[in-house]
Design a protein around this motif. Structure first.
Motif, PDB file in Angstrom:
ATOM      1  N   TYR A  55       0.834  -1.211   0.000  1.00  0.00           N
ATOM      2  CA  TYR A  55       0.000   0.000   0.000  1.00  0.00           C
ATOM      3  C   TYR A  55       0.865   1.256   0.000  1.00  0.00           C
ATOM      4  N   ILE A  60      -0.302   5.113  -0.370  1.00  0.00           N
ATOM      5  CA  ILE A  60      -1.363   5.049   0.641  1.00  0.00           C
ATOM      6  C   ILE A  60      -0.709   4.777   1.992  1.00  0.00           C
ATOM      7  N   LYS A  99      -6.437   3.192  -7.659  1.00  0.00           N
ATOM      8  CA  LYS A  99      -6.404   3.458  -6.224  1.00  0.00           C
ATOM      9  C   LYS A  99      -7.706   3.008  -5.573  1.00  0.00           C
ATOM     10  N   ALA A 103      -7.556   5.412  -0.339  1.00  0.00           N
ATOM     11  CA  ALA A 103      -6.528   6.393  -0.691  1.00  0.00           C
ATOM     12  C   ALA A 103      -7.020   7.824  -0.504  1.00  0.00           C
TER      13      ALA A 103
END
Length: 467
Positions: A155, A160, A290, A294
């Motif tokens: 991630y 993120i 995404k 996010a």
């Protein structure tokens, strides 16, 4: 109930139980008079009632025949129809679709041949040899720290911000989604779901006694954000179960701008989002889409993922990403499944450390693109020309829409009788809006046998399309 109505009910039940199948001739009026010890007029009234309800058809000088669209599964008239609960319908579908020898076009899982099973087995064995007695305890909720770190790192590579401490490992994505829903709702709460929706969402909402509010997913444009906003303005919504990347069953995705707007609207109305992102790694573009998480600034999105669709079907390893609900989700898990399998967690963590997951994903996506193109080519060749096919940009499902009143459940029943599974539209919505659509899995190699199965589906589709 009048005698002719009782007789009609008996014959209707016989048809529903496949005593009399599609196109078969039922006993003549004279024979039924003798068999049931009733008058000629009583039998005629019963047959006329069955004909008006669509169960049988009269053919001049030939008698009465079971309507071709029935075959034991015709939708019953409203006054006698009792729709099965989603759990019952789903159980029937999964049981019949997973039977040995059935062509799995209705399967929710990708072709196992696409995955590095030998490498996974080696890594599972290597991790198992290193396990100690303490490992079994260490991998209770929230789960293997090594695996959680691997997930968090991926991630972070997407930009993120996620800590491994925000992740709880679960027994597959379904447990992740169910635990997340339980953590933020109570029986009677309103929950927004997509229409059509992943049938697991309908199942969970039914089981937990929640009130679903459907928001339309347009096959071309994805979730109707204007309708989504209106629903949250007019209802006290506690949670939203959404799949905005390669949505199951339609395959549609929202843009980054649309995802940001969805998160903003939900946060504005204090509604949590349960995000199902199990297909996120199966994208066909250059850049991975995404997730909603996010764009989450208030920790109101509970992001659920899994390796079942991208690495190891059957290993049952998923996760939830949430800072606020990490502890409640762990407590709920301890009261239900206790934890995900410790050896499997360690085996996957070992694979992610010592093998190239990204190389595997590149090969997987290339294979899926090739198989999608071959499948759609044959679909257009065999199926009626008026069907609408949405070509997805990821995942492995194709959503096929027919012109109403095409009955997808009848199509499913006729297909399964031929040893071919499809997912009928009625599994994905309670309001009947997509009963004319089907979901097909294109991840399997189109061998001669599967091509023949697709051709046979086309024949069935032509037959039903013009009834």
């Amino acid at each position: 109930m009048a005698r002719y109505e009782e007789l009609a009910k008996d014959i209707r039940d016989q048809i529903a139980n496949n005593t009399w199948r599609s196109g078969e001739k039922i006993p003549s009026v004279r024979m039924s008079c003798r068999n049931y010890n009733v008058s000629n007029s009583t039998v005629l009234q019963a047959y006329q009632l069955l004909e008006s309800q669509g169960w049988i058809t009269a053919k001049p000088q030939s008698g009465y025949f079971v309507t071709p669209r029935v075959d034991g599964v015709q939708s019953k008239p409203e006054e006698t129809k009792e729709k099965k609960a989603i759990n019952d319908r789903l159980f029937d579908f999964l049981k019949s679709s997973s039977a040995e020898g059935v062509v799995p076009f209705g399967s929710a899982f990708p072709d196992p041949a696409l995955f590095p099973l030998p490498a996974l087995t080696r890594n599972l064995a290597s991790a198992g040899r290193k396990m100690t007695g303490a490992s079994l305890i260490d991998n209770l909720p929230p789960g293997s720290e090594s695996l959680r770190r691997q997930i968090a790192q991926r991630y972070l590579q997407q930009g993120i911000t996620v800590s491994h401490q925000d992740i709880v490992i679960t027994s597959g994505a379904m447990e992740a989604l169910n635990l997340s829903l339980q953590a933020v709702t109570q029986a009677g709460d309103n929950v927004v779901i997509e229409s059509p929706a992943f049938y697991g969402a309908l199942q969970a909402i039914e089981r937990l006694g929640l009130n679903p509010i459907e928001v339309e997913v347009c096959p071309e444009n994805g979730l109707d954000i204007e309708q989504f906003s209106r629903v949250l303005e007019s209802h006290d919504v506690k949670a939203c179960w959404l799949m905005t990347t390669f949505q199951n069953p339609t395959g549609t995705s929202l843009s980054n701008e649309q995802k940001q707007e969805v998160v903003r609207i939900a946060a504005q109305h204090n509604a949590y989002i349960i995000e199902d992102d199990v297909y996120g790694d199966l994208y066909y573009s250059e850049v991975k889409p995404k997730p909603l998480k996010a764009f989450d600034k208030s920790d109101s999105v509970l992001l659920c993922g899994s390796y079942s669709k991208s690495l190891c079907p059957g290993y049952r390893v998923g996760w939830v990403v949430s800072t606020r609900f990490t502890d409640p989700i762990q407590k709920l898990q301890l009261m239900s499944t206790l934890s995900s399998s410790a050896p499997v967690q360690l085996g996957i963590a070992h694979f992610l450390t010592h093998e190239s997951y990204d190389n595997h994903l590149r090969k997987l996506r290339k294979n899926l693109i090739t198989r999608k193109e071959a499948f759609i080519e044959q679909l257009k060749r065999y199926f009626p020309q008026n069907i609408k096919i949405l070509e997805p940009d990821g995942g492995y499902f194709i959503w096929v829409r027919f012109d109403p009143p095409f009955d997808s459940n009848t199509f499913y029943q006729q297909a399964i009788a031929e040893g071919i599974s499809v997912a009928s539209g009625d599994l994905f919505s309670e309001n009947g809006s997509v009963d004319h659509a089907i979901r097909l899995n294109f991840s399997y190699e189109l061998t001669e046998q599967k091509d023949e199965a697709l051709r046979l589906l086309g024949k069935l589709a032509h037959r039903l399309n013009y009834l």
